[in-house]
Design a protein around this motif. Structure first.
Motif, PDB file in Angstrom:
ATOM      1  N   ARG A 181      87.533  18.236  73.420  1.00 16.04           N
ATOM      2  CA  ARG A 181      86.987  17.101  73.161  1.00 16.04           C
ATOM      3  C   ARG A 181      86.482  16.507  72.070  1.00 16.04           C
ATOM      4  NH1 ARG A 181      85.384  18.478  78.821  1.00 16.04           N
ATOM      5  NH2 ARG A 181      86.352  17.104  80.099  1.00 16.04           N
ATOM      6  N   GLU A 203      86.304   8.571  80.327  1.00 17.91           N
ATOM      7  CA  GLU A 203      87.488   9.423  80.099  1.00 17.91           C
ATOM      8  C   GLU A 203      88.758   8.793  81.107  1.00 17.91           C
ATOM      9  OE1 GLU A 203      87.049  13.724  80.437  1.00 17.91           O
ATOM     10  OE2 GLU A 203      86.888  13.104  78.319  1.00 17.91           O
ATOM     11  N   SER A 204      88.313   8.556  82.274  1.00 14.54           N
ATOM     12  CA  SER A 204      89.570   8.452  83.233  1.00 14.54           C
ATOM     13  C   SER A 204      89.223   7.867  84.573  1.00 14.54           C
ATOM     14  CB  SER A 204      90.464   9.629  83.371  1.00 14.54           C
ATOM     15  OG  SER A 204      89.674  10.747  84.152  1.00 14.54           O
ATOM     16  N   ASP A 209      93.739   8.610  77.032  1.00 14.76           N
ATOM     17  CA  ASP A 209      94.347   9.393  76.126  1.00 14.76           C
ATOM     18  C   ASP A 209      94.449  10.758  76.917  1.00 14.76           C
ATOM     19  OD1 ASP A 209      91.538  10.231  76.223  1.00 14.76           O
ATOM     20  OD2 ASP A 209      91.308   9.654  74.127  1.00 14.76           O
ATOM     21  N   ASN A 210      94.514  10.820  78.040  1.00 13.81           N
ATOM     22  CA  ASN A 210      94.409  11.961  79.060  1.00 13.81           C
ATOM     23  C   ASN A 210      95.312  11.548  80.245  1.00 13.81           C
ATOM     24  OD1 ASN A 210      93.445  13.750  81.356  1.00 13.81           O
ATOM     25  ND2 ASN A 210      93.140  14.949  79.173  1.00 13.81           N
ATOM     26  N   SER A 217      96.608  13.565  83.727  1.00 13.72           N
ATOM     27  CA  SER A 217      96.993  14.748  84.665  1.00 13.72           C
ATOM     28  C   SER A 217      97.402  14.782  86.043  1.00 13.72           C
ATOM     29  CB  SER A 217      95.609  15.663  84.428  1.00 13.72           C
ATOM     30  OG  SER A 217      94.728  15.202  84.945  1.00 13.72           O
ATOM     31  N   GLU A 219      98.950  18.668  82.353  1.00 18.50           N
ATOM     32  CA  GLU A 219      98.060  17.652  81.715  1.00 18.50           C
ATOM     33  C   GLU A 219      98.634  17.269  80.483  1.00 18.50           C
ATOM     34  OE1 GLU A 219      93.292  17.676  80.101  1.00 18.50           O
ATOM     35  OE2 GLU A 219      94.341  19.396  80.458  1.00 18.50           O
ATOM     36  N   ASP A 226      97.254  15.614  76.916  1.00 19.86           N
ATOM     37  CA  ASP A 226      95.889  15.267  76.184  1.00 19.86           C
ATOM     38  C   ASP A 226      96.311  14.826  74.929  1.00 19.86           C
ATOM     39  OD1 ASP A 226      93.216  15.160  75.454  1.00 19.86           O
ATOM     40  OD2 ASP A 226      93.036  17.234  75.605  1.00 19.86           O
TER      41      ASP A 226
END
Length: 293
Positions: free
Chosen positions: A102, A119-120, A150-151, A153, A180, A182
């Motif tokens: 991270r 994050e998401s 930017d992630n 999954s 995933e 990343d």
């Protein structure tokens, strides 16, 4: 910060504020069970995972999740949640540099790094195929797509649960698979990875409102979306403690990374002294609570 003091304070807070009502849900820190929300009911759940300590220096990584769950039917539960993260690190890896999954590669690795970030968002579906309270064993499946800037999954699990001793003892296991993409730590091509975990645990109701037990995790990372090349193995084990009432429940858990990790292929520099670093801590703590709505 003294880790033992933090854990004792968290446990003490549960004892101090706990009224005398019956047990609730969420017995485990990391293992999903088949105790779903009743049809037409909602629950708010807040959780925080704290990954503490790596090879050297300072490493504190906090994952926060705010979630709303809904019982779509007696055997289907859906949920949506927002994930945030705070990391605070300084010269934490085996080379004395500030680094981690991270932490962007573009930073000055000789200096400390700290950042709070969104994050998401994610969705969740749990389908209970058989019920651990009425069938010989409970079986279910879990699906979780996650989307971040930017992630990205997709996680899926096989959930197993066996209740014994008039439901006082819960044995549970999750087989976890995830792919995933990343872009947090890289400046060029996104990292494509896949993960496979085995989670096992037990929780025993030793008092009308209290349960305690043990959890184990066998973690595996791979490069590529389809488990092409293994990059790391790690083992974790530790206790959990749960308290539940009609109006709320709370759980604290701790798992320690055993000195038996190994790294290879593209992940060969993520291990040191028998431990896996990456975004893992030597000690990982879970604090979570739920409130039926």
């Amino acid at each position: 910060m003294n880790i033992n003091r933090v854990v004792l304070l968290a446990l003490g807070a549960l004892v101090f504020i706990s009224p005398a009502v019956h047990a609730g849900e969420g017995n485990f820190g990391w293992i999903y069970t088949l105790d779903l929300q009743p049809k037409g009911s909602y629950e708010f759940e807040q959780r925080m995972q704290w990954n503490h300590r790596q090879e050297a220096g300072r490493y504190e990584d906090f994952d926060m999740r705010s979630e709303i769950e809904y019982g779509l039917s007696e055997n289907l539960q859906i949920a949506g949640y927002v994930n945030t993260n705070y990391v605070n690190a300084n010269q934490n890896d085996r080379f004395g540099e500030t680094a981690g999954s991270r932490i962007p590669e573009s930073i000055d690795t000789s200096k400390s790094y700290s950042k709070f970030r969104y994050e998401s968002v994610a969705a969740e579906l749990i389908w209970r195929i058989t019920n651990p309270y009425t069938d010989w064993i409970g079986i279910g499946v879990y699906f979780e797509p996650t989307l971040g800037y930017d992630n990205k999954s997709f996680e899926y699990r096989l959930l197993l649960q066996k209740n014994l001793m008039d439901d006082k003892l819960i044995l549970a296991s999750n087989l976890v698979f995830e792919t995933e993409r990343d872009e947090v730590a890289t400046n060029t091509n996104p990292e494509k990875a896949s993960h496979a975990d085995l989670l096992m645990g037990a929780s025993y109701r030793f008092a009308p409102k209290w349960s305690g037990g043990l959890e184990y995790r066998y973690h595996n990372d791979f490069s590529g979306y389809f488990y092409q090349n293994v990059t790391q193995h790690a083992h974790f084990i530790g206790p959990n403690l749960h308290y539940g009432t009609q109006k709320w429940w709370a759980t604290v858990a701790w798992r320690h990374q055993l000195k038996s990790g190994s790294c290879m292929n593209a992940g060969e520099f993520e291990c040191s002294s028998g431990y896996v670093n990456d975004d893992h801590g030597r000690d990982e703590f879970m604090f979570k609570f739920g409130i039926p709505l």
